[in-house]
Structures are given as structure tokens and as C-alpha cells.
Design a protein around this motif. Sequence first.
Motif, PDB file in Angstrom:
ATOM      1  N   THR A  71      17.699 -23.408  67.975  1.00  0.00           N
ATOM      2  CA  THR A  71      18.895 -23.718  67.182  1.00  0.00           C
ATOM      3  C   THR A  71      19.704 -22.457  66.912  1.00  0.00           C
ATOM      4  O   THR A  71      20.941 -22.465  67.014  1.00  0.00           O
ATOM      5  CB  THR A  71      18.479 -24.396  65.861  1.00  0.00           C
ATOM      6  N   LEU A  72      19.035 -21.363  66.593  1.00  0.00           N
ATOM      7  CA  LEU A  72      19.743 -20.111  66.324  1.00  0.00           C
ATOM      8  C   LEU A  72      20.340 -19.510  67.593  1.00  0.00           C
ATOM      9  O   LEU A  72      21.384 -18.858  67.536  1.00  0.00           O
ATOM     10  CB  LEU A  72      18.818 -19.127  65.614  1.00  0.00           C
ATOM     11  N   GLU A  73      19.712 -19.741  68.729  1.00  0.00           N
ATOM     12  CA  GLU A  73      20.296 -19.309  70.011  1.00  0.00           C
ATOM     13  C   GLU A  73      21.617 -20.049  70.243  1.00  0.00           C
ATOM     14  O   GLU A  73      22.622 -19.437  70.615  1.00  0.00           O
ATOM     15  CB  GLU A  73      19.317 -19.584  71.153  1.00  0.00           C
ATOM     16  N   LEU A  74      21.607 -21.346  69.990  1.00  0.00           N
ATOM     17  CA  LEU A  74      22.852 -22.127  70.129  1.00  0.00           C
ATOM     18  C   LEU A  74      23.909 -21.654  69.136  1.00  0.00           C
ATOM     19  O   LEU A  74      25.086 -21.522  69.486  1.00  0.00           O
ATOM     20  CB  LEU A  74      22.567 -23.624  69.915  1.00  0.00           C
ATOM     21  N   LEU A  75      23.491 -21.395  67.892  1.00  0.00           N
ATOM     22  CA  LEU A  75      24.425 -20.920  66.880  1.00  0.00           C
ATOM     23  C   LEU A  75      24.998 -19.562  67.270  1.00  0.00           C
ATOM     24  O   LEU A  75      26.207 -19.331  67.135  1.00  0.00           O
ATOM     25  CB  LEU A  75      23.741 -20.828  65.514  1.00  0.00           C
ATOM     26  N   ASP A  76      24.150 -18.674  67.776  1.00  0.00           N
ATOM     27  CA  ASP A  76      24.611 -17.354  68.203  1.00  0.00           C
ATOM     28  C   ASP A  76      25.703 -17.485  69.267  1.00  0.00           C
ATOM     29  O   ASP A  76      26.743 -16.826  69.189  1.00  0.00           O
ATOM     30  CB  ASP A  76      23.424 -16.544  68.736  1.00  0.00           C
ATOM     31  N   ARG A  77      25.487 -18.352  70.241  1.00  0.00           N
ATOM     32  CA  ARG A  77      26.484 -18.553  71.309  1.00  0.00           C
ATOM     33  C   ARG A  77      27.786 -19.108  70.746  1.00  0.00           C
ATOM     34  O   ARG A  77      28.862 -18.706  71.166  1.00  0.00           O
ATOM     35  CB  ARG A  77      25.929 -19.483  72.378  1.00  0.00           C
ATOM     36  N   GLN A  78      27.675 -20.027  69.793  1.00  0.00           N
ATOM     37  CA  GLN A  78      28.885 -20.628  69.212  1.00  0.00           C
ATOM     38  C   GLN A  78      29.653 -19.614  68.361  1.00  0.00           C
ATOM     39  O   GLN A  78      30.882 -19.596  68.378  1.00  0.00           O
ATOM     40  CB  GLN A  78      28.536 -21.861  68.383  1.00  0.00           C
ATOM     41  N   LEU A  79      28.934 -18.791  67.616  1.00  0.00           N
ATOM     42  CA  LEU A  79      29.599 -17.782  66.782  1.00  0.00           C
ATOM     43  C   LEU A  79      30.299 -16.724  67.628  1.00  0.00           C
ATOM     44  O   LEU A  79      31.297 -16.140  67.190  1.00  0.00           O
ATOM     45  CB  LEU A  79      28.593 -17.123  65.840  1.00  0.00           C
ATOM     46  N   LYS A  80      29.789 -16.480  68.824  1.00  0.00           N
ATOM     47  CA  LYS A  80      30.389 -15.487  69.718  1.00  0.00           C
ATOM     48  C   LYS A  80      31.421 -16.083  70.675  1.00  0.00           C
ATOM     49  O   LYS A  80      32.128 -15.350  71.352  1.00  0.00           O
ATOM     50  CB  LYS A  80      29.288 -14.792  70.523  1.00  0.00           C
ATOM     51  N   ALA A  81      31.506 -17.395  70.720  1.00  0.00           N
ATOM     52  CA  ALA A  81      32.430 -18.055  71.652  1.00  0.00           C
ATOM     53  C   ALA A  81      33.870 -17.938  71.178  1.00  0.00           C
ATOM     54  O   ALA A  81      34.135 -17.989  69.973  1.00  0.00           O
ATOM     55  CB  ALA A  81      32.051 -19.534  71.791  1.00  0.00           C
ATOM     56  N   PRO A  82      34.796 -17.799  72.116  1.00  0.00           N
ATOM     57  CA  PRO A  82      36.208 -17.745  71.711  1.00  0.00           C
ATOM     58  C   PRO A  82      36.676 -19.070  71.088  1.00  0.00           C
ATOM     59  O   PRO A  82      37.505 -19.073  70.186  1.00  0.00           O
ATOM     60  CB  PRO A  82      36.960 -17.455  73.009  1.00  0.00           C
ATOM     61  N   PRO A  84      34.584 -22.231  69.612  1.00  0.00           N
ATOM     62  CA  PRO A  84      33.337 -22.970  69.369  1.00  0.00           C
ATOM     63  C   PRO A  84      33.516 -24.472  69.588  1.00  0.00           C
ATOM     64  O   PRO A  84      34.580 -25.028  69.349  1.00  0.00           O
ATOM     65  CB  PRO A  84      33.026 -22.666  67.909  1.00  0.00           C
ATOM     66  N   ASN A  85      32.458 -25.110  70.039  1.00  0.00           N
ATOM     67  CA  ASN A  85      32.456 -26.543  70.320  1.00  0.00           C
ATOM     68  C   ASN A  85      31.972 -27.292  69.081  1.00  0.00           C
ATOM     69  O   ASN A  85      30.850 -27.091  68.616  1.00  0.00           O
ATOM     70  CB  ASN A  85      31.530 -26.804  71.513  1.00  0.00           C
ATOM     71  N   SER A  86      32.800 -28.168  68.555  1.00  0.00           N
ATOM     72  CA  SER A  86      32.461 -28.872  67.308  1.00  0.00           C
ATOM     73  C   SER A  86      31.257 -29.795  67.470  1.00  0.00           C
ATOM     74  O   SER A  86      30.486 -29.972  66.528  1.00  0.00           O
ATOM     75  CB  SER A  86      33.664 -29.646  66.780  1.00  0.00           C
ATOM     76  N   GLN A  87      31.076 -30.381  68.645  1.00  0.00           N
ATOM     77  CA  GLN A  87      29.912 -31.246  68.852  1.00  0.00           C
ATOM     78  C   GLN A  87      28.619 -30.436  68.858  1.00  0.00           C
ATOM     79  O   GLN A  87      27.610 -30.874  68.305  1.00  0.00           O
ATOM     80  CB  GLN A  87      30.049 -32.036  70.155  1.00  0.00           C
ATOM     81  N   VAL A  88      28.656 -29.266  69.459  1.00  0.00           N
ATOM     82  CA  VAL A  88      27.473 -28.399  69.455  1.00  0.00           C
ATOM     83  C   VAL A  88      27.190 -27.935  68.030  1.00  0.00           C
ATOM     84  O   VAL A  88      26.041 -27.912  67.590  1.00  0.00           O
ATOM     85  CB  VAL A  88      27.649 -27.204  70.417  1.00  0.00           C
ATOM     86  N   LEU A  89      28.232 -27.575  67.280  1.00  0.00           N
ATOM     87  CA  LEU A  89      28.047 -27.158  65.888  1.00  0.00           C
ATOM     88  C   LEU A  89      27.460 -28.288  65.046  1.00  0.00           C
ATOM     89  O   LEU A  89      26.608 -28.052  64.186  1.00  0.00           O
ATOM     90  CB  LEU A  89      29.358 -26.659  65.293  1.00  0.00           C
ATOM     91  N   ALA A  90      27.891 -29.525  65.292  1.00  0.00           N
ATOM     92  CA  ALA A  90      27.330 -30.668  64.562  1.00  0.00           C
ATOM     93  C   ALA A  90      25.839 -30.832  64.877  1.00  0.00           C
ATOM     94  O   ALA A  90      25.028 -31.114  63.980  1.00  0.00           O
ATOM     95  CB  ALA A  90      28.091 -31.947  64.911  1.00  0.00           C
ATOM     96  N   THR A  91      25.468 -30.624  66.137  1.00  0.00           N
ATOM     97  CA  THR A  91      24.064 -30.694  66.528  1.00  0.00           C
ATOM     98  C   THR A  91      23.264 -29.591  65.842  1.00  0.00           C
ATOM     99  O   THR A  91      22.155 -29.828  65.352  1.00  0.00           O
ATOM    100  CB  THR A  91      23.923 -30.575  68.059  1.00  0.00           C
ATOM    101  N   ILE A  92      23.834 -28.400  65.780  1.00  0.00           N
ATOM    102  CA  ILE A  92      23.172 -27.274  65.122  1.00  0.00           C
ATOM    103  C   ILE A  92      22.943 -27.599  63.647  1.00  0.00           C
ATOM    104  O   ILE A  92      21.847 -27.369  63.113  1.00  0.00           O
ATOM    105  CB  ILE A  92      24.008 -25.983  65.288  1.00  0.00           C
ATOM    106  N   MET A  93      23.947 -28.137  62.985  1.00  0.00           N
ATOM    107  CA  MET A  93      23.808 -28.474  61.568  1.00  0.00           C
ATOM    108  C   MET A  93      22.752 -29.561  61.373  1.00  0.00           C
ATOM    109  O   MET A  93      21.974 -29.511  60.412  1.00  0.00           O
ATOM    110  CB  MET A  93      25.158 -28.903  60.979  1.00  0.00           C
ATOM    111  N   SER A  94      22.694 -30.517  62.268  1.00  0.00           N
ATOM    112  CA  SER A  94      21.664 -31.556  62.204  1.00  0.00           C
ATOM    113  C   SER A  94      20.274 -30.937  62.374  1.00  0.00           C
ATOM    114  O   SER A  94      19.319 -31.311  61.671  1.00  0.00           O
ATOM    115  CB  SER A  94      21.917 -32.598  63.289  1.00  0.00           C
ATOM    116  N   ASN A  95      20.163 -29.978  63.292  1.00  0.00           N
ATOM    117  CA  ASN A  95      18.887 -29.294  63.490  1.00  0.00           C
ATOM    118  C   ASN A  95      18.462 -28.554  62.231  1.00  0.00           C
ATOM    119  O   ASN A  95      17.283 -28.550  61.868  1.00  0.00           O
ATOM    120  CB  ASN A  95      18.973 -28.307  64.659  1.00  0.00           C
TER     121      ASN A  95
END
Length: 137
Positions: A71-82, A84-95
Motif C-alpha cells: 500500500t505504501l509503495e502505491l502511495l509513494d508512486r501516487q505522491l510522486k506522480a505528476p 495522481p490517479n483518484s481510483q488508485v488513491l481510493a484503493t490506497i485509502m481502503s487499504n
Amino acid sequence: MGPPPKRSEERVRRNKPEVPIEKVETVGEVRVPALGITKPHKIVRSLYTSMQKSGQAKYFEPSDWEFARLTLELLDRQLKAPRPNSQVLATIMSNFTDLLVSEGARRRMRIEIERVESAGAEDQDLASLMLERQAQG
């Protein structure tokens, strides 16, 4: 999902718990793995450190720590992305909910964490109090 339940001291119990708890015994301590992300975002690093120090960590099994790392690997990628993908962020929050990161998630699972002073501090306070009373009387 609904609102989180009230804290145990706020509830009035009128019935038995709905589902009995099945306990599984295991042997040994769970080792917390290194985060394993090269140059993690400061929020990711801080969150992983805080998860290790949090009360719910005592319930974590090795698979929970790996799920947290994923989950933190996904969050790290989203925080560094130009962008961020809202669906991926929603999955991260669910995790994070599944990992009991928030107070509401813990209360839904009937877990309440209360911070107490260390036993050493209590002993020291008691010793100081005893010395004060001896000096007074």
C-alpha cells in the motif's frame, strides 16, 4: 460501512456479541520488515514509522506488514506522480482502513487504543510522592 461505533464506555450493552471470536495461536514474534522503497516520499516514510509505533501493530502478522508495504509503495508512486490517479488513491485509502490506520476503522473492529504512561514513570511518581509524605510527617 456506516459511522464508527461508540467507544465501549459510551455503549450500553443489551445483547451478546453477534459473532463469536475464533482464536488461532502462533509461536514467535512478528518481525517488522524494512520499508524497502528507494528514496520514499517523506509522508510514506513517516506513515510507516508511525504504523510501527501504533497500538494496532501488535495485531499485525507478517502478511499485514507486507500489505502495508504494498500500500505504501502505491502511495509513494501516487505522491510522486505528476497527476495522481483518484481510483488508485481510493484503493490506497481502503487499504489503510483494512490496516486499521484510523480511529474510526479501529472502533468499527471494536479496538480501542489508550495511551498510558510507562510503568517506570508511574513508579518514579509514586516514589516521589512517598518521599514527599515522609518529609512532611
